[in-house]
Scaffold this motif. Structure first.
Motif, PDB file in Angstrom:
ATOM      1  N   ASP A   1      13.089  10.117 -13.665  1.00 35.09           N
ATOM      2  CA  ASP A   1      11.829   9.571 -13.153  1.00 35.09           C
ATOM      3  C   ASP A   1      11.909   8.063 -12.984  1.00 35.09           C
ATOM      4  O   ASP A   1      11.431   7.503 -11.992  1.00 35.09           O
ATOM      5  N   TYR A   2      12.546   7.406 -13.936  1.00 37.00           N
ATOM      6  CA  TYR A   2      12.663   5.949 -13.855  1.00 37.00           C
ATOM      7  C   TYR A   2      13.481   5.536 -12.635  1.00 37.00           C
ATOM      8  O   TYR A   2      13.115   4.596 -11.922  1.00 37.00           O
ATOM      9  N   GLN A   3      14.596   6.227 -12.389  1.00 39.27           N
ATOM     10  CA  GLN A   3      15.427   5.886 -11.239  1.00 39.27           C
ATOM     11  C   GLN A   3      14.691   6.114  -9.919  1.00 39.27           C
ATOM     12  O   GLN A   3      14.827   5.334  -8.969  1.00 39.27           O
ATOM     13  N   THR A   4      13.893   7.169  -9.862  1.00 37.28           N
ATOM     14  CA  THR A   4      13.120   7.439  -8.647  1.00 37.28           C
ATOM     15  C   THR A   4      12.080   6.357  -8.418  1.00 37.28           C
ATOM     16  O   THR A   4      11.932   5.827  -7.305  1.00 37.28           O
ATOM     17  N   LEU A   5      11.349   5.995  -9.487  1.00 39.78           N
ATOM     18  CA  LEU A   5      10.327   4.960  -9.354  1.00 39.78           C
ATOM     19  C   LEU A   5      10.957   3.595  -9.080  1.00 39.78           C
ATOM     20  O   LEU A   5      10.347   2.746  -8.429  1.00 39.78           O
ATOM     21  N   LEU A   6      12.163   3.390  -9.560  1.00 37.61           N
ATOM     22  CA  LEU A   6      12.858   2.133  -9.288  1.00 37.61           C
ATOM     23  C   LEU A   6      13.088   1.970  -7.784  1.00 37.61           C
ATOM     24  O   LEU A   6      12.977   0.860  -7.241  1.00 37.61           O
ATOM     25  N   SER A   7      13.409   3.072  -7.113  1.00 37.13           N
ATOM     26  CA  SER A   7      13.576   3.023  -5.665  1.00 37.13           C
ATOM     27  C   SER A   7      12.249   2.710  -4.974  1.00 37.13           C
ATOM     28  O   SER A   7      12.215   1.992  -3.968  1.00 37.13           O
ATOM     29  N   VAL A   8      11.151   3.244  -5.522  1.00 38.10           N
ATOM     30  CA  VAL A   8       9.838   2.957  -4.948  1.00 38.10           C
ATOM     31  C   VAL A   8       9.513   1.478  -5.106  1.00 38.10           C
ATOM     32  O   VAL A   8       9.016   0.826  -4.186  1.00 38.10           O
ATOM     33  N   TRP A   9       9.800   0.919  -6.267  1.00 33.72           N
ATOM     34  CA  TRP A   9       9.502  -0.499  -6.511  1.00 33.72           C
ATOM     35  C   TRP A   9      10.342  -1.401  -5.614  1.00 33.72           C
ATOM     36  O   TRP A   9       9.847  -2.385  -5.085  1.00 33.72           O
ATOM     37  N   ASP A  10      11.619  -1.089  -5.449  1.00 33.73           N
ATOM     38  CA  ASP A  10      12.499  -1.949  -4.656  1.00 33.73           C
ATOM     39  C   ASP A  10      12.162  -1.852  -3.172  1.00 33.73           C
ATOM     40  O   ASP A  10      11.836  -2.847  -2.539  1.00 33.73           O
TER      41      ASP A  10
ATOM     42  N   PRO B   1       0.821  -1.231   0.000  1.00 35.28           N
ATOM     43  CA  PRO B   1       0.000   0.000   0.000  1.00 35.28           C
ATOM     44  C   PRO B   1       0.849   1.272   0.000  1.00 35.28           C
ATOM     45  O   PRO B   1       0.522   2.242  -0.692  1.00 35.28           O
ATOM     46  N   LEU B   2       1.944   1.302   0.763  1.00 34.43           N
ATOM     47  CA  LEU B   2       2.801   2.489   0.794  1.00 34.43           C
ATOM     48  C   LEU B   2       3.463   2.712  -0.561  1.00 34.43           C
ATOM     49  O   LEU B   2       3.552   3.852  -1.035  1.00 34.43           O
ATOM     50  N   GLN B   3       3.923   1.646  -1.200  1.00 30.77           N
ATOM     51  CA  GLN B   3       4.552   1.777  -2.512  1.00 30.77           C
ATOM     52  C   GLN B   3       3.556   2.306  -3.543  1.00 30.77           C
ATOM     53  O   GLN B   3       3.897   3.143  -4.378  1.00 30.77           O
ATOM     54  N   LYS B   4       2.325   1.796  -3.491  1.00 26.61           N
ATOM     55  CA  LYS B   4       1.302   2.278  -4.429  1.00 26.61           C
ATOM     56  C   LYS B   4       1.028   3.767  -4.213  1.00 26.61           C
ATOM     57  O   LYS B   4       0.889   4.537  -5.176  1.00 26.61           O
ATOM     58  N   LYS B   5       0.975   4.170  -2.959  1.00 23.65           N
ATOM     59  CA  LYS B   5       0.704   5.574  -2.650  1.00 23.65           C
ATOM     60  C   LYS B   5       1.825   6.475  -3.179  1.00 23.65           C
ATOM     61  O   LYS B   5       1.572   7.514  -3.788  1.00 23.65           O
ATOM     62  N   LEU B   6       3.083   6.066  -2.932  1.00 26.95           N
ATOM     63  CA  LEU B   6       4.221   6.846  -3.428  1.00 26.95           C
ATOM     64  C   LEU B   6       4.259   6.871  -4.949  1.00 26.95           C
ATOM     65  O   LEU B   6       4.542   7.903  -5.569  1.00 26.95           O
ATOM     66  N   TYR B   7       3.977   5.739  -5.570  1.00 25.87           N
ATOM     67  CA  TYR B   7       4.002   5.641  -7.033  1.00 25.87           C
ATOM     68  C   TYR B   7       2.967   6.590  -7.646  1.00 25.87           C
ATOM     69  O   TYR B   7       3.258   7.355  -8.575  1.00 25.87           O
ATOM     70  N   ARG B   8       1.761   6.549  -7.135  1.00 26.58           N
ATOM     71  CA  ARG B   8       0.685   7.387  -7.685  1.00 26.58           C
ATOM     72  C   ARG B   8       0.966   8.865  -7.431  1.00 26.58           C
ATOM     73  O   ARG B   8       0.709   9.707  -8.283  1.00 26.58           O
TER      74      ARG B   8
ATOM     75  N   PRO C   1      10.861   1.587  -0.397  1.00 24.44           N
ATOM     76  CA  PRO C   1      10.768   3.039  -0.164  1.00 24.44           C
ATOM     77  C   PRO C   1      11.906   3.599   0.669  1.00 24.44           C
ATOM     78  O   PRO C   1      12.221   4.792   0.577  1.00 24.44           O
ATOM     79  N   ALA C   2      12.550   2.763   1.506  1.00 25.09           N
ATOM     80  CA  ALA C   2      13.648   3.259   2.335  1.00 25.09           C
ATOM     81  C   ALA C   2      14.811   3.768   1.490  1.00 25.09           C
ATOM     82  O   ALA C   2      15.611   4.585   1.957  1.00 25.09           O
ATOM     83  N   MET C   3      14.888   3.285   0.235  1.00 26.55           N
ATOM     84  CA  MET C   3      15.952   3.753  -0.653  1.00 26.55           C
ATOM     85  C   MET C   3      15.822   5.237  -0.952  1.00 26.55           C
ATOM     86  O   MET C   3      16.812   5.925  -1.205  1.00 26.55           O
ATOM     87  N   LEU C   4      14.590   5.747  -0.912  1.00 28.06           N
ATOM     88  CA  LEU C   4      14.389   7.186  -1.122  1.00 28.06           C
ATOM     89  C   LEU C   4      15.019   7.969   0.017  1.00 28.06           C
ATOM     90  O   LEU C   4      15.616   9.031  -0.196  1.00 28.06           O
ATOM     91  N   LEU C   5      14.894   7.453   1.253  1.00 32.62           N
ATOM     92  CA  LEU C   5      15.520   8.126   2.396  1.00 32.62           C
ATOM     93  C   LEU C   5      17.034   8.049   2.292  1.00 32.62           C
ATOM     94  O   LEU C   5      17.735   9.016   2.612  1.00 32.62           O
ATOM     95  N   ASP C   6      17.558   6.900   1.833  1.00 32.16           N
ATOM     96  CA  ASP C   6      19.004   6.764   1.669  1.00 32.16           C
ATOM     97  C   ASP C   6      19.534   7.747   0.634  1.00 32.16           C
ATOM     98  O   ASP C   6      20.592   8.353   0.810  1.00 32.16           O
TER      99      ASP C   6
END
Length: 399
Positions: free
Chosen positions: A364-373, A334-341, A375-380
């Motif tokens: 955009d692709y690299q950002t969404l890749l972090s969401v798919w893998d 659910p969190l990944q879907k929320k971030l993706y949308r 979400p903590a990668m966005l914080l990193d």
């Protein structure tokens, strides 16, 4: 054994190419070679004769004899793409025995120029021994800086010795090998003579140079190829899983780096091998052209066999079970879907800021890749970006 014979069979040393497919142990082979050379100061003699050691004592029966001077390797440079730097560091730490450690320095961790200068001073002392690990880009950048610094000092000396002021100005304005004039460097943060000497000794006077992904040395006119060509040592080891990517001329550049002149000049290689092999590769090639291609390919293979070791996945075919691939589809949380949308609505809604000079597709692709893998990668990524805003010199930041 192949690498040892190919590289250390002569007093001045020679180069070799380890062209094994990915996963067949190029890194482990390199680590074993480096560790052996750095930690074994004495070596057994096949004839059983033991020469006196440098201290004058004569070893008794069964005592290893001193290693010949031409086998003395103290400083090793390993250059690789920046993406595999940490992997090399891990592999060195993993495979080097704890009872016979080898010091490893990762140059990219020395972000400040002052730290790098201090390191080079300690690296260049006669007793220094270990491995200097750095990226291709860092090596190219530092060698380019070294050449510019030498050009700068040479132009200054020539201008000081010139009687004609106009001639001196012409010398300073004349472009060097990289297209930059010495005048650009004068007044800037030019390197001192001690800095230049330290860089030269650290980068160009190493006892052994290993380059991973050596097929990147495919164009002899690039700054990367020129930088590696300047290494003084003949002990050069090229690692590549794909020795021939596009054409034989690119292959020639890599081979000529490890064994200069082994295939003649570029023109000789093109006349003796490239033209004949390429003529016989077409669907409409004549039988004569095909026969000539096979002969020339055989001669090339025999010529390279002494210092190019090629192994493919066929060596594992008998020892591995048949390959099976599974495609597993996993739903986003659910969190990944929320971030993706949220990200897509922002970008598709026109609220995103376009990258300078073009599309934001890859960003955009690299950002969404972090969401798919995860979400903590966005914080990193955010923490890493803030950390990089610290005191980092322009050279390190560009690499």
């Amino acid at each position: 054994q192949f690498v040892w014979r190919a590289m250390l069979g002569e007093p001045q040393g020679r180069g070799a190419v380890l062209a094994h497919s990915m996963g067949l142990g190029k890194t482990l082979t390199s680590v074993a070679l480096v560790h052996t050379l750095l930690t074994h100061s004495r070596a057994p003699r096949k004839d059983g004769v033991h020469a006196p050691s440098p201290m004058g004592d004569v070893p008794g029966p069964g005592t290893p004899a001193p290693r010949p001077e031409h086998l003395a390797v103290r400083r090793v440079i390993i250059a690789c793409p920046v993406a595999v730097l940490l992997n090399w560091q891990r592999e060195l730490s993993r495979w080097v025995p704890r009872d016979a450690p080898v010091r490893v320095w990762l140059l990219e961790t020395l972000a400040k120029k002052e730290l790098r200068a201090h390191f080079f001073n300690s690296w260049n002392v006669p007793a220094a021994s270990g491995v200097l690990l750095l990226s291709h880009d860092m090596y190219r950048m530092l060698v380019s800086r070294l050449l510019k610094g030498k050009q700068h000092q040479a132009a200054q000396r020539a201008a000081a010795e010139a009687d004609d002021p106009r001639a001196a100005q012409q010398m300073l304005a004349a472009p060097g090998e990289d297209g930059s004039s010495a005048r650009v460097l004068i007044g800037a943060s030019a390197l001192t003579e001690a800095d230049l000497k330290g860089l030269d000794q650290a980068l160009l006077q190493a006892d052994l140079v290993i380059t991973d992904e050596a097929h990147k040395l495919k164009n002899e006119s690039t700054q990367l190829s020129k930088a590696f060509k300047m290494a003084a040592t003949r002990r050069r080891l090229a690692l590549t899983g794909t020795p021939v990517q596009n054409n034989l001329l690119e292959y020639f550049v890599m081979v000529d780096w490890v064994r200069p002149g082994a295939l003649g000049t570029r023109a000789d290689f093109q006349a003796n091998f490239v033209q004949a092999i390429e003529r016989g590769q077409h669907t409409d090639s004549s039988a004569e052209d095909v026969a000539t291609m096979r002969k020339r390919a055989y001669v090339l293979h025999k010529t390279l066999a002494a210092f190019v070791h090629r192994k493919g996945y066929a060596v594992l075919a008998q020892g591995l079970p048949p390959k099976k691939e599974f495609v597993v589809v996993v739903q986003l949380s659910p969190l990944q879907k929320k971030l993706y949308r949220a990200y897509c609505s922002t970008v598709l809604g026109g609220q995103g800021q376009a990258a300078p000079g073009g599309s934001t597709l890859f960003r955009d692709y690299q950002t969404l890749l972090s969401v798919w893998d995860h979400p903590a990668m966005l914080l990193d990524q955010g923490a890493a970006a803030e950390k990089e805003k610290g005191e980092v010199d322009a050279d390190t930041e560009s690499v």
